[in-house]
Design an enzyme around this catalytic site. Structure first.
Site, mmCIF file in Angstrom:
data_model
loop_
_atom_site.group_PDB
_atom_site.id
_atom_site.type_symbol
_atom_site.label_atom_id
_atom_site.label_comp_id
_atom_site.label_asym_id
_atom_site.label_seq_id
_atom_site.Cartn_x
_atom_site.Cartn_y
_atom_site.Cartn_z
ATOM 1 C CB THR A 81 -28.960 -72.266 -19.769
ATOM 2 O OG1 THR A 81 -28.967 -72.900 -18.495
ATOM 3 C CG2 THR A 81 -28.314 -70.897 -19.647
ATOM 4 N NE ARG A 97 -30.096 -76.139 -13.591
ATOM 5 C CZ ARG A 97 -30.439 -77.147 -14.393
ATOM 6 N NH1 ARG A 97 -29.690 -77.458 -15.442
ATOM 7 N NH2 ARG A 97 -31.534 -77.855 -14.140
ATOM 8 C CG LEU A 149 -25.038 -72.010 -22.892
ATOM 9 C CD1 LEU A 149 -25.945 -70.954 -23.518
ATOM 10 C CD2 LEU A 149 -24.382 -71.478 -21.630
ATOM 11 C CG ASP A 150 -27.123 -76.854 -17.789
ATOM 12 O OD1 ASP A 150 -26.176 -77.566 -18.165
ATOM 13 O OD2 ASP A 150 -27.257 -76.446 -16.622
ATOM 14 C CG MET A 151 -32.711 -78.728 -23.305
ATOM 15 S SD MET A 151 -33.431 -80.388 -23.340
ATOM 16 C CE MET A 151 -34.800 -80.137 -24.474
#
Length: 228
Positions: A79, A176, A75-77
């Protein structure tokens, strides 16, 4: 929350701890001999990054307790939400194959800028890296990789829309960029939302995940309520 279908336990691990939140904000929901499911808080890296700050991350945190824990996806930082890790190379291979074959069900929740008029829809916009502006990604009809997201409105306020998102593909920053592409960037997105951000964090949460257990074949389903 976890449900198992059919009703049965999936290789319970006698060392499994009771669900608890660590000092890093990580909550472990499930552990067995094959896998770990945990909730990543916003602001924590999924895997080690550069420099001293990169040493604090979900993967390393869980590996300190279960040394055989291996990353299957990220997961993105910014998120928050559910992440699945394998225990051992064989479980990692099987779970990784499930992601590649799109056999893993994923649902996210996000709060986006503006009011989406329709109740549901799909975004099919090819994505690729925006090389001069990395780590940004961009829509590119000629060179991008096929990318598909289904969305459904959950609620509206005067300025925002809460949406449920089901990505079919798993491109970098897919949700996003897709939401920005239709004119409704996720609130708090430092890369794709207009300034001011009007949120202290990226309002994107991995809310549900379902998959076949790599050893038993039983379908596991986990849910995590959005913290915003």
């Amino acid at each position: 929350m976890c449900t198992v279908s059919p009703s049965a336990a999936a290789l319970p691990d006698p060392t499994r701890p009771a669900p608890a939140t660590s000092a890093e904000g990580v909550r472990v929901l499930h552990v067995d001999a094959q896998l770990i499911v945990a909730e990543k808080p916003a602001g924590l890296l999924s895997v080690p990054g550069r420099g001293e700050a990169g040493r604090v991350n979900l993967a390393s945190h869980l590996q300190a307790m279960w040394p055989d824990a291996l990353v299957v996806h990220r997961l993105d930082m910014g998120t928050s939400g559910l992440m699945l890790l394998a225990r051992g190379l064989e479980a990692q291979r099987r779970l990784g194959a499930a992601f590649e074959q799109r056999a893993v069900g994923k649902r996210y929740e996000a709060v986006v800028e503006g009011l989406i008029e329709a109740e549901e829809g799909r975004i099919a916009a090819p994505l690729m890296a925006d090389w001069p502006n990395r780590p940004r990604q961009k829509v590119d009809a000629e060179n991008g990789k096929p990318s598909l997201t289904y969305w459904q409105v959950m609620a509206r306020t005067a300025e925002t829309t809460r949406v449920s998102l089901k990505p079919v593909t798993g491109r970098s920053h897919q949700l996003r960029v897709h939401l920005q592409h239709i004119g409704h960037p996720i609130r708090g997105d430092e890369l794709y939302a207009p300034l001011p951000l009007r949120a202290e964090r990226l309002l994107l949460h991995a809310a549900e995940i379902s998959f076949a257990h790599p050893a038993t074949g039983l379908t596991l389903h986990f849910a995590s309520p959005a913290p915003f």
